[in-house]
Design a protein around this motif. Sequence first.
Motif: not given
Lengths: 147, 314
Positions: A65-81, A105-109, A115-119
């Motif tokens: 569930g948390a990975v799926d949330e992260a997927r939404e956060i990362l929509a549009g991000e281009t870094a291959p990692q 990579i760091g930064g806000d994203t 913050a999605t995965l850690h809790p």
Amino acid sequence: MTLPVAPDVETILDSCIESLRDIVAPSVDGEWPRYSAELVVGSLEYVKHLLSEDLNEGRRVELQGAVDEAREILAGETAPQWAEALAEASPFEAASKLLVACQDIGGDTADKVRATLHPILRGQLDAEFGRTIGLFSAFARNMAGSQ
Amino acid sequence: MISPERLSKLEEYLGSELGDPCTVTIVGRISMGQSRAMYIADLEGKARGLRKVVVRVEQWGLLGSDSRDEVQVMRALHAAGYPVAGVIAYDPTPDVLGQPFFVMDFVEGTSVFTRESLDPYVDALAELHRIDYADVGVDFYPVPDGPCDAALLQIQRWYDVYRANLIGEPSPLIEEAAQWLRNNAPETARSTLVHGDPGPGNYLHEDGALRALVDWEFTHIGDPDEDWAYLISMRGMGVMDEDAWVAYLADQVGVELDRDRLFYWIAINLFKGACIDQTALGIYHRRECLAPNLLAIGTCIHLSALKRLADKIL
């Protein structure tokens, strides 16, 4: 003679725990046998938790569930990692690669992904540690040193 | 315990190694020390008479170390006059006891911490860091080459141990911590011998005098701050708090610890703990050994180290 209703597992485990903890362990002379008896008490207490629910599946579903949330956060991000991490079928593999990418990579994203995965991961860590506290206590007592 | 068949093999082996037929009587198992099974034994040789020894047996690779380097460094330091038990015999094969093992002299004393034992102990640890390791014949460890290699070598060593003992899935928090440590590795000005597991419980003392440092399986060439960080944050955690330790070490042995570096080396020690504890769960899971201490190390001890690590750097 039949036994229409067998004694329940939890009661038998509690009986073993009490007998080992209160009768056997205190009366054992040898350092190693006493330590082992105390660890067996902790092992049985842990088993009670493992028998009560499918912890592995629960953890997997929760993390997915948390990975799926992260997927939404990362929509549009281009870094291959990010893409490489999200391509993993296992949520543990995906979360591992996502968090490594966060470090690189760091930064806000990255902060949002963390913050999605850690809790979830920290919650699972704390809960599992709580289930093994009997083992921990026995181990810690033994670490005090020997004559 | 050691079976009668294996005890006979041990007697035969030691008789041959020492050139003196002998009998071995196991007195008991020491509960301290998890990486090896340790037995106190009476060794009675026909010519040499009775001596008390400790038989230290590997445990299926528990905690990711082997006896080869441990024996070599103990022999080198013992020969140099450093307080280490003498190694009597070393068998790197599983032929005699089912696992590699070595036999060392029993050293009188206790490992139970007393405040009066601390000064001579930290003096000895500081002395270890001053030893010219090449000069005493310690030439078998990897030597850090690049400025950050003391840290990077340790991260890679323990990361490999953790990965080799994974059961099914990786641990995301360990993976993240490893990357944080790699990305923040500090430089090391001077590489020295590092004990690797120093502090209360890992030295023997008697009447206020230091008798021996024990548990040399994690010794390597690296950054001496790794030892001080371990002493402060792991084995010595209950002795005094971090501020008091830093002040005490400055006063007692003249070691001025940089707090940022100390923070890092505490983190790397917690990482090491979390990684090596994974070996216990692997051995238990593969049913190579079903001792309950392995379950404890592989679960709560691993989780405790990981929790502290995550609290610190993630």
